[in-house]
Structure formats: C-alpha cells, structure tokens
Design a protein around this motif. Sequence first.
Motif, PDB file in Angstrom:
ATOM      1  N   TYR A 150      -6.962  -5.536  -1.822  1.00 50.07           N
ATOM      2  CA  TYR A 150      -7.814  -5.014  -2.883  1.00 50.07           C
ATOM      3  C   TYR A 150      -8.616  -3.807  -2.381  1.00 50.07           C
ATOM      4  O   TYR A 150      -8.792  -2.828  -3.096  1.00 50.07           O
ATOM      5  N   GLU A 151      -9.069  -3.892  -1.156  1.00 52.65           N
ATOM      6  CA  GLU A 151      -9.880  -2.816  -0.571  1.00 52.65           C
ATOM      7  C   GLU A 151      -9.051  -1.564  -0.294  1.00 52.65           C
ATOM      8  O   GLU A 151      -9.516  -0.450  -0.496  1.00 52.65           O
ATOM      9  N   TYR A 152      -7.804  -1.722   0.164  1.00 49.13           N
ATOM     10  CA  TYR A 152      -6.981  -0.589   0.582  1.00 49.13           C
ATOM     11  C   TYR A 152      -6.115   0.010  -0.516  1.00 49.13           C
ATOM     12  O   TYR A 152      -5.582   1.099  -0.348  1.00 49.13           O
ATOM     13  N   LYS A 153      -5.958  -0.685  -1.616  1.00 49.98           N
ATOM     14  CA  LYS A 153      -5.089  -0.185  -2.688  1.00 49.98           C
ATOM     15  C   LYS A 153      -5.697   1.066  -3.334  1.00 49.98           C
ATOM     16  O   LYS A 153      -6.900   1.274  -3.285  1.00 49.98           O
ATOM     17  N   PRO A 154      -4.865   1.916  -3.948  1.00 52.62           N
ATOM     18  CA  PRO A 154      -5.404   3.066  -4.686  1.00 52.62           C
ATOM     19  C   PRO A 154      -6.258   2.585  -5.866  1.00 52.62           C
ATOM     20  O   PRO A 154      -6.013   1.519  -6.431  1.00 52.62           O
ATOM     21  N   LYS A 155      -7.234   3.366  -6.255  1.00 50.22           N
ATOM     22  CA  LYS A 155      -8.141   2.983  -7.346  1.00 50.22           C
ATOM     23  C   LYS A 155      -7.426   2.845  -8.693  1.00 50.22           C
ATOM     24  O   LYS A 155      -7.893   2.143  -9.572  1.00 50.22           O
ATOM     25  N   SER A 156      -6.283   3.490  -8.840  1.00 53.83           N
ATOM     26  CA  SER A 156      -5.552   3.437 -10.102  1.00 53.83           C
ATOM     27  C   SER A 156      -4.750   2.145 -10.265  1.00 53.83           C
ATOM     28  O   SER A 156      -4.101   1.945 -11.277  1.00 53.83           O
ATOM     29  N   PHE A 157      -4.808   1.258  -9.273  1.00 56.06           N
ATOM     30  CA  PHE A 157      -4.090  -0.009  -9.331  1.00 56.06           C
ATOM     31  C   PHE A 157      -5.055  -1.174  -9.518  1.00 56.06           C
ATOM     32  O   PHE A 157      -6.144  -1.173  -8.961  1.00 56.06           O
ATOM     33  N   GLU A 158      -4.610  -2.140 -10.318  1.00 56.71           N
ATOM     34  CA  GLU A 158      -5.334  -3.391 -10.500  1.00 56.71           C
ATOM     35  C   GLU A 158      -4.627  -4.464  -9.688  1.00 56.71           C
ATOM     36  O   GLU A 158      -3.446  -4.333  -9.363  1.00 56.71           O
ATOM     37  N   LEU A 159      -5.357  -5.549  -9.413  1.00 55.62           N
ATOM     38  CA  LEU A 159      -4.789  -6.638  -8.621  1.00 55.62           C
ATOM     39  C   LEU A 159      -4.809  -7.931  -9.430  1.00 55.62           C
ATOM     40  O   LEU A 159      -5.833  -8.276 -10.023  1.00 55.62           O
ATOM     41  N   LEU A 160      -3.685  -8.616  -9.479  1.00 57.68           N
ATOM     42  CA  LEU A 160      -3.573  -9.928 -10.110  1.00 57.68           C
ATOM     43  C   LEU A 160      -3.189 -10.912  -9.013  1.00 57.68           C
ATOM     44  O   LEU A 160      -2.097 -10.842  -8.461  1.00 57.68           O
ATOM     45  N   LEU A 161      -4.112 -11.799  -8.693  1.00 54.04           N
ATOM     46  CA  LEU A 161      -3.904 -12.767  -7.619  1.00 54.04           C
ATOM     47  C   LEU A 161      -3.377 -14.076  -8.185  1.00 54.04           C
ATOM     48  O   LEU A 161      -3.950 -14.637  -9.121  1.00 54.04           O
TER      49      LEU A 161
ATOM     50  N   ILE B  98       0.834  -1.202   0.000  1.00 57.36           N
ATOM     51  CA  ILE B  98       0.000   0.000   0.000  1.00 57.36           C
ATOM     52  C   ILE B  98       0.870   1.253   0.000  1.00 57.36           C
ATOM     53  O   ILE B  98       0.586   2.213  -0.732  1.00 57.36           O
ATOM     54  N   ASN B  99       1.937   1.263   0.792  1.00 58.43           N
ATOM     55  CA  ASN B  99       2.854   2.409   0.794  1.00 58.43           C
ATOM     56  C   ASN B  99       3.479   2.622  -0.579  1.00 58.43           C
ATOM     57  O   ASN B  99       3.569   3.750  -1.063  1.00 58.43           O
ATOM     58  N   GLN B 100       3.926   1.541  -1.201  1.00 61.83           N
ATOM     59  CA  GLN B 100       4.542   1.634  -2.527  1.00 61.83           C
ATOM     60  C   GLN B 100       3.522   2.128  -3.555  1.00 61.83           C
ATOM     61  O   GLN B 100       3.830   2.996  -4.370  1.00 61.83           O
ATOM     62  N   ALA B 101       2.309   1.588  -3.518  1.00 66.33           N
ATOM     63  CA  ALA B 101       1.274   1.974  -4.482  1.00 66.33           C
ATOM     64  C   ALA B 101       0.892   3.443  -4.315  1.00 66.33           C
ATOM     65  O   ALA B 101       0.626   4.134  -5.304  1.00 66.33           O
TER      66      ALA B 101
ATOM     67  N   ILE C 239      -0.712  -4.795  -9.132  1.00 69.46           N
ATOM     68  CA  ILE C 239      -0.140  -5.510  -7.997  1.00 69.46           C
ATOM     69  C   ILE C 239      -0.294  -6.999  -8.265  1.00 69.46           C
ATOM     70  O   ILE C 239      -1.406  -7.487  -8.437  1.00 69.46           O
ATOM     71  N   VAL C 240       0.821  -7.720  -8.329  1.00 68.78           N
ATOM     72  CA  VAL C 240       0.814  -9.172  -8.481  1.00 68.78           C
ATOM     73  C   VAL C 240       1.092  -9.731  -7.089  1.00 68.78           C
ATOM     74  O   VAL C 240       2.138  -9.454  -6.515  1.00 68.78           O
ATOM     75  N   CYS C 241       0.141 -10.491  -6.553  1.00 68.10           N
ATOM     76  CA  CYS C 241       0.337 -10.948  -5.171  1.00 68.10           C
ATOM     77  C   CYS C 241      -0.192 -12.362  -4.960  1.00 68.10           C
ATOM     78  O   CYS C 241      -0.952 -12.887  -5.772  1.00 68.10           O
ATOM     79  N   GLY C 242       0.208 -12.924  -3.826  1.00 71.09           N
ATOM     80  CA  GLY C 242      -0.292 -14.216  -3.388  1.00 71.09           C
ATOM     81  C   GLY C 242      -1.539 -14.029  -2.542  1.00 71.09           C
ATOM     82  O   GLY C 242      -1.957 -12.906  -2.255  1.00 71.09           O
ATOM     83  N   TYR C 243      -2.114 -15.143  -2.116  1.00 70.59           N
ATOM     84  CA  TYR C 243      -3.366 -15.116  -1.354  1.00 70.59           C
ATOM     85  C   TYR C 243      -3.208 -14.387  -0.026  1.00 70.59           C
ATOM     86  O   TYR C 243      -4.047 -13.588   0.359  1.00 70.59           O
ATOM     87  N   LYS C 244      -2.112 -14.673   0.687  1.00 67.62           N
ATOM     88  CA  LYS C 244      -1.885 -14.084   2.011  1.00 67.62           C
ATOM     89  C   LYS C 244      -0.429 -13.648   2.094  1.00 67.62           C
ATOM     90  O   LYS C 244       0.464 -14.381   1.699  1.00 67.62           O
TER      91      LYS C 244
END
Length: 183
Positions: free
Chosen positions: A66-77, A39-42, A50-55
């Motif tokens: 997903y909830e806390y990320k900036p709106k300009s970022f997408e999430l790839l799980l 979140i700090n980096q974003a 953001i490419v991330c794992g489950y936990k």
Amino acid sequence: MATIIVAFPKLEEARAIRNLLIRKGFDVAMPITSGAQVINQADSLASGIIVCGYKLSDNMVYSDLYEYKPKSFELLLVTSQNRWEECRDNNIVCLATPLKVNELVQTLEMMIQAQVRTRKKKRSTPTRRSPEEQRIIDDAKHLLMERNNMSEPEAFRYIQKCSMDSGNSMVESARMVIGLYEE
C-alpha cells in the motif's frame, strides 16, 4: 476501465481469481506472486486496482505494498476477518475469506466507479494560473480593448477562442496577441 492486478503468494490462487475476473468482464493483468512484481506492473500502468492477499511470496505485507504502490492505484485486500482491524486504520478495502464471487465483483465495480468519479472531479477543477501568467492574459486583454475597442469579456472570449482553435493554452494565445501588437 481500470486494470486489475491480482497478487497472491500462490500462483494457482492468483490465476483462479484472474480467470474469474476475466469471465466477469474485467481487464486483468498477469497473475503475480511477489510485491516487487506488483509495484513494477503498477508503475507501467496508468491506474487500477490491486487485489492481493495479506502476505506475498517475497514476504511483502499488504501495508508495504500500500505504501509503495502508485497513488493512482487502489488496494483490495483479501484476508481473514481477524486481520481487518489493521486494514481499517489504513483505509484499505477488505474482503473476507472464503471469497464470495458476487462480493468480489461488486466491490471491484464500486472501486472502479470511485476512481472514475475522482478522475472526472480532477478534470473539472480549473487550473490555477500563476500571477505571471494572469498578468500576461490581462496585458493581452488590455491591448485588445485599447486597439480593437473590445469590452473586457469580448477580449477574454477572443483569447479563449484563439486558444481553443489553435490548441494552445490561454497564456500562449495571450503571448501571441501581445507579439502581434508589439511588431
């Protein structure tokens, strides 16, 4: 090009994926292990994926990220297929483990293209003026029409050209026109 943030609970996994993406020509930030770091980096970047794992290592789950990320970022799980059902409810893009390089690269390219299209669409929509701003522009047009014998389209184009030449908004240019004739 969008910046990619790679976040997995184990630093070795994050580094391996980061290095792979760099070899494929992507702009990738430092590998990260915790949700707070993501979140700090974003927050310091304009947009990206953001490419991330489950936990993650700080026990932050992808849905919290997903909830806390900036709106300009997408999430790839990146997770096992048995967890995909939860992701579909949140409209999150998922890739199955074990990860296939071509699938990862193609998915990221697709997500980047979607972000580019969204930005272009957002830029092409005209800005809405408030009734007050529209009144100022109309007043300036009427002054030009009365005093310079211009038609309405000519007066509008004159204000528009002044705006473009000076780098000001249409409203600021209209105010200047009004200011010139009030003296």
